[in-house]
Design a protein around this motif. Structure first.
Motif, mmCIF file in Angstrom:
data_model
loop_
_atom_site.group_PDB
_atom_site.id
_atom_site.type_symbol
_atom_site.label_atom_id
_atom_site.label_comp_id
_atom_site.label_asym_id
_atom_site.label_seq_id
_atom_site.Cartn_x
_atom_site.Cartn_y
_atom_site.Cartn_z
ATOM 1 N N LEU A 50 -11.319 -1.503 -13.588
ATOM 2 C CA LEU A 50 -10.308 -2.416 -12.979
ATOM 3 C C LEU A 50 -10.506 -2.826 -11.563
ATOM 4 N N GLU A 51 -11.336 -1.785 -10.921
ATOM 5 C CA GLU A 51 -11.526 -2.059 -9.707
ATOM 6 C C GLU A 51 -12.669 -3.094 -9.544
ATOM 7 N N GLU A 52 -13.849 -2.950 -10.299
ATOM 8 C CA GLU A 52 -14.665 -3.819 -10.649
ATOM 9 C C GLU A 52 -14.289 -5.199 -11.056
ATOM 10 N N CYS A 53 -13.291 -5.150 -11.987
ATOM 11 C CA CYS A 53 -12.703 -6.459 -12.340
ATOM 12 C C CYS A 53 -11.801 -7.325 -11.050
ATOM 13 N N VAL A 54 -11.272 -6.586 -10.383
ATOM 14 C CA VAL A 54 -10.646 -7.138 -9.109
ATOM 15 C C VAL A 54 -11.669 -7.546 -8.070
ATOM 16 N N ASP A 55 -12.900 -7.096 -7.802
ATOM 17 C CA ASP A 55 -13.783 -7.676 -7.155
ATOM 18 C C ASP A 55 -14.613 -8.830 -7.668
ATOM 19 N N CYS A 56 -14.734 -8.864 -9.092
ATOM 20 C CA CYS A 56 -15.207 -9.992 -9.596
ATOM 21 C C CYS A 56 -14.141 -11.320 -9.355
ATOM 22 N N ILE A 57 -12.849 -10.992 -9.599
ATOM 23 C CA ILE A 57 -12.078 -12.075 -9.452
ATOM 24 C C ILE A 57 -11.881 -12.472 -7.922
ATOM 25 N N TYR A 58 -12.042 -11.656 -7.096
ATOM 26 C CA TYR A 58 -11.971 -11.933 -5.472
ATOM 27 C C TYR A 58 -13.330 -12.923 -5.380
ATOM 28 N N LYS A 67 -6.925 -11.204 -0.937
ATOM 29 C CA LYS A 67 -7.909 -10.368 -0.209
ATOM 30 C C LYS A 67 -7.016 -9.174 0.102
ATOM 31 N N GLN A 68 -5.698 -9.029 0.211
ATOM 32 C CA GLN A 68 -4.976 -7.878 0.310
ATOM 33 C C GLN A 68 -4.796 -7.032 -0.841
ATOM 34 N N ILE A 69 -4.669 -7.880 -1.958
ATOM 35 C CA ILE A 69 -4.655 -7.102 -3.420
ATOM 36 C C ILE A 69 -6.065 -6.564 -3.626
ATOM 37 N N GLU A 70 -7.184 -7.293 -3.232
ATOM 38 C CA GLU A 70 -8.441 -6.570 -3.357
ATOM 39 C C GLU A 70 -8.915 -5.415 -2.450
ATOM 40 N N ASP A 71 -8.174 -5.414 -1.145
ATOM 41 C CA ASP A 71 -8.223 -4.127 -0.318
ATOM 42 C C ASP A 71 -7.504 -2.952 -0.784
ATOM 43 N N GLU A 72 -6.492 -3.362 -1.403
ATOM 44 C CA GLU A 72 -5.532 -2.282 -2.165
ATOM 45 C C GLU A 72 -6.154 -1.525 -3.375
ATOM 46 N N ALA A 73 -6.799 -2.561 -4.143
ATOM 47 C CA ALA A 73 -7.450 -2.127 -5.263
ATOM 48 C C ALA A 73 -8.355 -0.804 -4.888
ATOM 49 N N GLN A 94 0.772 -1.173 0.164
ATOM 50 C CA GLN A 94 -0.273 0.047 -0.042
ATOM 51 C C GLN A 94 0.904 1.082 -0.109
ATOM 52 N N GLU A 95 1.935 1.113 0.643
ATOM 53 C CA GLU A 95 2.659 2.494 0.812
ATOM 54 C C GLU A 95 3.602 2.468 -0.561
ATOM 55 N N GLN A 96 4.062 1.457 -1.165
ATOM 56 C CA GLN A 96 4.802 1.345 -2.456
ATOM 57 C C GLN A 96 3.912 2.072 -3.536
ATOM 58 N N HIS A 97 2.664 1.861 -3.390
ATOM 59 C CA HIS A 97 1.595 2.613 -4.573
ATOM 60 C C HIS A 97 0.831 3.813 -4.020
ATOM 61 N N HIS A 98 1.108 4.242 -2.820
ATOM 62 C CA HIS A 98 0.656 5.593 -2.441
ATOM 63 C C HIS A 98 0.737 6.727 -3.495
ATOM 64 N N LEU A 99 -0.396 7.362 -3.734
ATOM 65 C CA LEU A 99 -0.521 8.235 -4.635
ATOM 66 C C LEU A 99 -0.764 9.528 -4.185
ATOM 67 N N ARG A 100 0.139 10.582 -4.541
ATOM 68 C CA ARG A 100 0.124 12.235 -3.925
ATOM 69 C C ARG A 100 0.128 12.841 -4.814
ATOM 70 N N MET A 153 -4.037 -11.126 -9.754
ATOM 71 C CA MET A 153 -5.001 -11.396 -9.043
ATOM 72 C C MET A 153 -5.821 -12.314 -9.669
ATOM 73 N N PHE A 154 -5.957 -12.490 -11.037
ATOM 74 C CA PHE A 154 -6.464 -13.667 -11.895
ATOM 75 C C PHE A 154 -5.666 -14.820 -11.861
ATOM 76 N N ASN A 155 -4.203 -14.653 -11.912
ATOM 77 C CA ASN A 155 -3.282 -15.674 -11.792
ATOM 78 C C ASN A 155 -3.443 -16.372 -10.552
ATOM 79 N N GLY A 156 -3.570 -15.659 -9.469
ATOM 80 C CA GLY A 156 -3.823 -16.263 -8.116
ATOM 81 C C GLY A 156 -5.080 -16.936 -8.210
ATOM 82 N N PHE A 157 -5.949 -16.551 -8.549
ATOM 83 C CA PHE A 157 -7.261 -17.436 -8.594
ATOM 84 C C PHE A 157 -7.171 -18.632 -9.329
ATOM 85 N N ILE A 158 -6.276 -18.684 -10.557
ATOM 86 C CA ILE A 158 -6.304 -19.932 -11.244
ATOM 87 C C ILE A 158 -5.413 -20.916 -10.340
#
Length: 597
Positions: free
Chosen positions: A474-482, A431-437, A371-377, A408-413
């Protein structure tokens, strides 16, 4: 009855009026620089982004890019803040950024030459015609022409502000009656600061730092310094005035690093390092210049004598030709340029060492969450907003979000292919990826909304709208994968097993979906050909056909099989198609962004 004579006779009101006039003149100069800079960014923003991102692969090109960018926007602070933003977005490496920062320091010397040559011709004959050319262009509908008009208006205001500043600063060298009290006060202060021998150079340097921090612009500080010098504020001896002005100018070089330092707060480690590198470069340069001051000042002063008198001398007022202090403006501009050229020549060979030093100065945190690595300011400054150029960091964040979607999708597979293994840790990571998304979507949305609040033009507004759409999809896509992950987790817990035929069908469907996600990631934010768009629509059509076929088979099996298992199968199929829908929208949004340009 009038109060004007009373006010004019009062030393307090006279001084207050002088200060306000100087501030007003400075305000016109700063506003002109702001309008010009932002207009140039709108006209050449894409080109500036590409230059910074692509023309910085070696030290020479990095320095040239920094010089050219700063010469255009007339603000080294804007360039260095932009560099910090690009490093934070991963578009520039630390080593590349150091070269750009060096070039930015050289680019800001253009302001000194503008001020030095301001008395060579009548500003009113130039400034107003420039504004007159820019005004009709500003009202033309086309964005680029409008931006050029805005740049010309800003340039004219900048010249007007410089001329007003020259006339607003009291002329202390003549010692006229109305300036007698002010002249005495200034002379006392200068004499006091000048009475510490070599330490006086350091004191004037500190004054330059404070001046730049206060006005938040090294260009404005430079204009004030040169104007004060030729009006006798630093004494009536040209060499002494040059000595003091040069010390103040070196302080301004350090003061301008504060803006980038402040901009780096809350950014990535490399962005902080870029800001520290800017500070280190200017401080090291100032240290050697102070040590060599006794050689540098006579050397530059001697160079001034080599230039023709008509180039060096400047008319500072009506009928005033023979003012010995006019040479100081030219000498300061020459000193500023020589100092930065020598500093670049001395330190450009040590860029890797500077990078290593700031890496030790700003160390990597022992544990940095994703989350810190991808923080946008949103990074900018109060004087000149970076406008459209800020979009680069949002683009990088969206690319990161797309990469997370692929992961995320590779993780689902992986979870799907290991029904008998304990995949709880993998599910937790997904789940952490989904929260970060979710967090990234919120940050990117807020960032882009702030970008759109600036005057960036309809072209970039359409781009921002497309980026907002992509972020949402993209966020909706991640939600669907989760949700797919949770469906499989529920199936495993209930010990419901698909038949080999079902598993093979789902593998084929998952492969089609994975191909589509990777296609969108590879062409994210890019203009694609009609053939590639047809391919995307073909993959989507295949997804629809597969969903219908597999759901129909599941419905048939329900009569004699496990209804709940088949319902899970249908849910999985529906989610695959939903993902394909979101992915197609990502591709379409990217294409529409470029069609509107």
């Amino acid at each position: 009855m009038t109060y004007t004579p009373v006010l004019a006779a009062s030393p307090f009101w006279g001084a207050l009026l002088t200060i306000l006039t100087i501030l007003g003149s400075l305000g016109i100069f700063l506003y002109g620089m702001k309008v010009m800079s932002e207009g140039i960014q709108k006209a050449a923003g894409g080109g500036m982004r590409k230059a910074l991102a692509t023309l910085t692969h070696n030290r020479v090109s990095s320095v040239f890019t920094g010089f050219f960018t700063t010469s255009l926007v007339q603000s080294s602070s804007a360039t260095t803040v932009l560099v910090v933003s690009f490093v934070n977005a991963g578009l520039l490496t630390l080593v590349e950024s150091i070269g750009v920062i060096m070039g930015a320091n050289l680019g800001t010397t253009i302001t000194a030459w503008l001020v030095a040559w301001i008395g060579k011709f009548s500003i009113s004959k130039v400034a107003l015609p420039i504004i007159g050319i820019g005004l009709p262009l500003f009202f033309v509908g086309k964005e680029k022409i409008k931006a050029i008009g805005e740049s010309l208006i800003g340039f004219g205001l900048l010249f007007t502000g410089l001329a007003a500043l020259k006339n607003a600063v009291p002329d202390l060298k003549s010692g006229v009656a109305e300036n007698a009290h002010l002249q005495e006060q200034v002379i006392n202060v200068i004499d006091f600061l000048n009475g510490f021998g070599p330490g006086s150079t350091v004191l004037f340097l500190i004054a330059g730092i404070i001046l730049t921090v206060v006005v938040q612009s090294s260009s404005a500080a430079m204009a004030i310094t040169i104007t004060c010098a030729w009006n006798g504020w630093f004494g009536t001896d040209p060499l002494e005035a040059f000595h003091i002005s040069a010390a103040v100018v070196m302080g301004e070089n350090i003061g301008t690093t504060v803006t980038a330092w402040l901009a780096s707060i809350g950014t990535s480690v490399n962005a902080k390092r870029a800001a520290r590198a800017h500070f280190l470069f200017n401080v090291v340069g100032t240290i050697w210049a102070i040590l060599a001051f006794g050689i540098l000042i006579p050397f530059v002063w001697g160079l001034v004598d080599l230039f023709p008198k008509e180039i060096v001398e400047i008319k500072t007022g009506k009928g005033e030709v023979d003012n010995p202090l006019t040479v100081v403006a030219f000498a300061v501009a020459l000193f500023h340029t020589m100092f930065n050229l020598l500093n670049i020549f001395l330190l450009v060979w040590f860029v890797p060492q500077i990078a290593n030093l700031v890496q030790k100065w700003v160390k990597d945190p022992s544990e940095q969450t994703t989350q810190e690595q991808h923080h946008l300011r949103y990074i900018s400054q109060t004087l000149v907003d970076l406008g459209e150029l800020n979009i680069a960091e949002a683009e990088n964040a969206i690319r990161t979000m797309s990469e997370q979607c692929v992961k995320m999708f590779n993780g689902f597979i992986d979870v799907f292919e290991h029904p008998k293994d304990d995949m709880s840790e993998q599910v937790k990571a997904l789940k952490q990826i989904e929260d970060e998304a979710d967090i990234m979507m919120q940050e990117i949305t807020e960032y882009l909304v702030r970008c759109s609040s600036k005057d960036i033009g309809t072209q970039h507004a359409s781009r921002i709208a497309g980026m907002l759409r992509i972020t949402q999809e993209l966020e909706e896509c991640v939600d669907c994968i989760y949700r797919l992950v949770k469906l499989n987790e529920r199936r495993y817990k209930k010990n419901r097993q698909f038949s080999p035929d079902q598993i093979e069908s789902l593998r084929e469907y998952a492969g089609n979906t994975a191909q589509f996600i990777q296609f969108a990631d590879a062409h994210l934010l890019q203009s694609i050909s009609d053939e590639q768009m047809n391919k995307a629509e073909e993959i989507k059509s295949t997804s629809i056909a597969m969903r219908k076929k597999l759901n129909k088979s599941a419905m048939k099996r329900m009569a004699d099989g496990d209804v709940r298992l088949e319902m899970i199968n249908i849910d999985i199929n529906n989610h695959f198609e939903a993902i394909a829908n979101h992915v197609l929208h990502v591709v379409q949004a990217g294409q529409s962004m470029h069609q509107s340009e």
